[in-house]
Design an enzyme around this catalytic site. Structure first.
Site, PDB file in Angstrom:
ATOM      1  N   GLY A 267       0.537  -1.124   0.046  1.00 50.82           N
ATOM      2  CA  GLY A 267       0.112   0.133  -0.032  1.00 50.82           C
ATOM      3  C   GLY A 267       0.892   1.260   0.148  1.00 50.82           C
ATOM      4  O   GLY A 267       0.731   2.341  -0.744  1.00 50.82           O
ATOM      5  N   ARG A 268       1.736   1.505   0.738  1.00 48.40           N
ATOM      6  CA  ARG A 268       2.508   2.597   0.985  1.00 48.40           C
ATOM      7  C   ARG A 268       3.617   2.779  -0.177  1.00 48.40           C
ATOM      8  O   ARG A 268       4.332   3.773  -0.297  1.00 48.40           O
ATOM      9  CB  ARG A 268       3.497   2.649   2.358  1.00 48.40           C
ATOM     10  CG  ARG A 268       4.186   1.247   2.842  1.00 48.40           C
ATOM     11  CD  ARG A 268       4.504   1.250   4.118  1.00 48.40           C
ATOM     12  NE  ARG A 268       5.063  -0.003   4.531  1.00 48.40           N
ATOM     13  CZ  ARG A 268       4.357  -0.989   5.033  1.00 48.40           C
ATOM     14  NH1 ARG A 268       3.058  -1.118   5.126  1.00 48.40           N
ATOM     15  NH2 ARG A 268       5.132  -2.191   5.378  1.00 48.40           N
TER      16      ARG A 268
HETATM   17  O1  F6P Z   1      -2.505   1.475   6.750  1.00 44.90           O
HETATM   18  C1  F6P Z   1      -2.505  -0.034   6.492  1.00 44.90           C
HETATM   19  C2  F6P Z   1      -2.802  -0.269   5.184  1.00 44.90           C
HETATM   20  O2  F6P Z   1      -2.604  -1.658   5.072  1.00 44.90           O
HETATM   21  C3  F6P Z   1      -2.056   0.215   4.276  1.00 44.90           C
HETATM   22  O3  F6P Z   1      -0.790  -0.506   3.647  1.00 44.90           O
HETATM   23  C4  F6P Z   1      -2.872   0.654   3.011  1.00 44.90           C
HETATM   24  O4  F6P Z   1      -2.240   1.516   2.275  1.00 44.90           O
HETATM   25  C5  F6P Z   1      -4.067   1.077   3.793  1.00 44.90           C
HETATM   26  O5  F6P Z   1      -3.914   0.107   4.970  1.00 44.90           O
HETATM   27  C6  F6P Z   1      -5.261   1.075   3.049  1.00 44.90           C
HETATM   28  O6  F6P Z   1      -5.611  -0.195   2.720  1.00 44.90           O
HETATM   29  P1  F6P Z   1      -6.570  -0.479   1.295  1.00 44.90           P
HETATM   30  O7  F6P Z   1      -5.758   0.138   0.318  1.00 44.90           O
HETATM   31  O8  F6P Z   1      -6.750  -2.043   1.221  1.00 44.90           O
HETATM   32  O9  F6P Z   1      -7.917  -0.054   1.415  1.00 44.90           O
END
Ligand code: F6P
Length: 555
Positions: A267-268
């Protein structure tokens, strides 16, 4: 078993810490007129000055030895070639493939992933061009004027930061909004200013299961249905960036408007994927490619440059020196350009979610500090807020100063003031208020002690390419530190725990909460009083597939 803190190099660094404890950074300059030239480095449009650190030549050489003796060369190769280095989630880590613009294949499980990456890039190109040109029409034939990205964490911070940073390249008729907080006033406030007929929502969620995002997306859809179209019109106003095509389609998004990405993109680390769609919509597809090119250039530098001239490696090692040997707890990120005001938040997630770990890749507790607390804000504002503590407080905080050199036309005087302020601060942190007069500073208890370290990162200009390189620089810095600490920088079990318990609490709010601790039960009692059962059900964040109202296909 190898123990980092028992290694010869680590112990030599501990001795060097004692040996250099009373060194003054400014004396390093007096003793070595070449220090700035030796301790500065250019990569493309980025220039790093790392000379204002309490790092002697001997310390730097030992830090480089630490990298030499680590698994860095091997793990870097593994990352770029798609090996499973995210061991706890059993995944490769391949955000670098997303900005790989050459023809060479990149294999995951024996399959070249470049064709799918190229296909998705093409989809981003066609879609962004259609919206920007006005060819893409809303349900009643009007062109899109506002784009709302609904996402959180990595599905928000990267595109949000980049769209703001590159605002001067924005399409003049498109406006961008980012909704992340589950606090309904956030989305309400954004929606209150918009016309549903000319608004496009991007539901950005890797999993399509994140409570905050789904709730906001459902509220947006309800607002759209109440104020404009019907179910069948949702497809013209909602698109998704997600690995979960099925859930996105159940929400009402047309299959061709689900922009794919892959489990091997964390995600990051996802702004280079279809999560970067708002960037392409804002600055155009060519600008988006320039962003990827800048990051790719940094990738090549990271792979090819010897450690002693390798920007991310040097930044990582200097960070390790402060965290593990000097005892710094935090790292300040201080951009001076207003356009970079979201950079500290972005880097906070990148660093703290990646390296906020206390077990190594074998699951054994580590006996050394890992990722620092990363924080900061724009420099001019910081100077009048938290800089006082940095100058004279009891904490020791290394700082990254960041600015672009090229001024915007018409505000050259502002930009000159911005840069001179930044240089003045970096100098003042190092020199303190008494210059070289030790006697004077001993006499004056209100003097600034100086000897506070900083790096200065200059971008020739705040362009998509240089921004791409800057972000990739920090990604690799975080990676190098994770490798030296032998931790997995790519999982986030702490975040998952919070997500799971939030689900449990909302499900068990009425009954069966007895096994929560007394504090949580007491607080739940207070919450319960404000939420009749019906209100809780209406706001459920379950995916839209479970909605009573079926979503009809487009006419
Ligand atoms: O913050 C934790 C996390 O798992 C991140 O790595 C990710 O970017 C975010 O939550 C959002 O998750 P998603 O993109 O699945 O909605």
């Amino acid at each position: 078993m190898f123990q980092l803190t028992r290694s010869v190099t680590w112990q030599a660094l501990e001795r060097l810490r004692d040996k250099t404890a009373n060194d003054r950074i400014r004396d390093y300059f007096t003793n070595d007129p070449q220090r700035f030239e030796k301790m500065s480095l250019r990569v493309g449009g980025l220039f790093l000055d790392y000379s204002k650190h309490q790092v002697s030549d001997e310390v730097l050489a030992k830090l480089i030895e630490l990298a030499d003796h680590s698994a860095l060369v091997q793990r870097r190769a593994q990352m770029f070639s798609g090996d499973i280095i995210n061991v706890t989630e059993n995944r490769p880590v391949l955000h670098t493939a997303l900005r790989h613009l050459g023809d060479e294949p990149v294999y995951v499980d024996g399959e070249d992933v470049m064709p799918e990456i190229t296909r998705t890039r093409e989809q981003i190109k066609l879609f962004s061009e259609a919206v920007r040109s006005g060819e893409w029409k809303g349900y009643n034939g009007q062109r899109i004027k506002d784009v709302v990205n609904i996402g959180i964490g990595g599905s928000d911070l990267g595109p949000n930061m980049a769209v703001r940073a590159l605002l001067k390249y924005r399409h003049p008729e498109l406006h961008f909004h980012f909704v992340s907080n589950v606090d309904g006033t956030h989305i309400q406030k954004v929606l209150s200013r918009l016309d549903p007929a000319t608004t496009l929502f991007i539901v950005s969620t890797k999993t399509f299961s994140t409570q905050e995002t789904l709730l906001n997306a459902k509220t947006a859809r309800r607002w759209f249905l109440e104020n404009a179209g019907e179910d069948a019109d949702v497809g013209a106003h909602f698109i998704a960036a997600s690995t979960n095509r099925k859930a996105a389609m159940e929400f009402g998004i047309r299959e061709e408007n689900v922009f794919e990405f892959w489990a091997w993109v964390g995600g990051r680390y996802s702004m280079w994927s279809s999560i970067g769609l708002p960037i392409a919509l804002s600055i155009g597809f060519e600008g988006f490619i320039e962003l990827l090119e800048g990051a790719h250039e940094m990738d090549r530098h990271f792979i090819e440059a010897p450690f002693a001239q390798n920007m991310p490696v040097l930044m990582a090692l200097i960070g390790i020196w402060y965290i593990n040997f000097i005892g710094a707890e935090t790292q300040a990120i201080v951009p001076y350009d207003q356009a970079l005001n979201q950079l500290p938040s972005f880097l906070q997630q990148l660093d703290m979610e990646s390296n906020g770990k206390s077990v190594d890749i074998f699951g054994h507790p580590v006996n050394y500090k890992t990722g620092p607390i990363v924080w900061g804000q724009t420099g001019s504002n910081g100077q009048h807020a938290f800089f006082q503590l940095l100058h004279q407080g009891t904490r020791y905080v290394p700082i990254d100063f960041i600015a672009s050199l090229k001024p915007e036309p018409g505000v050259e005087d502002h930009h000159f003031a911005l840069l001179t302020n930044m240089l003045a601060q970096a100098n003042a942190f190092m020199e303190g208020s008494q210059g070289d007069s030790k006697e004077l500073s001993q006499l004056d208890p209100y003097s600034c002690p100086g000897n506070r370290p900083s790096s200065t990162l200059l971008l020739d200009e705040l362009t998509p390419k240089n921004l791409g390189a800057l972000i990739a620089l920090y990604e690799h810095k975080v990676f190098v530190q994770g490798v030296i600490w032998n931790i997995n920088s790519f999982d986030q079990w702490g975040v998952q725990l919070g997500k799971r318990i939030a689900g449990e609490i909302s499900e068990r709010i009425d009954a069966n909460a007895a096994d929560f601790d007394a504090s949580t039960q007491g607080l739940l009692e207070l919450v319960r009083a404000h939420f009749p059962t019906s209100a809780r059900k209406a706001d459920s964040a379950e995916p839209a597939s479970s909605d009573k109202k079926p979503v009809r296909k487009k006419r």
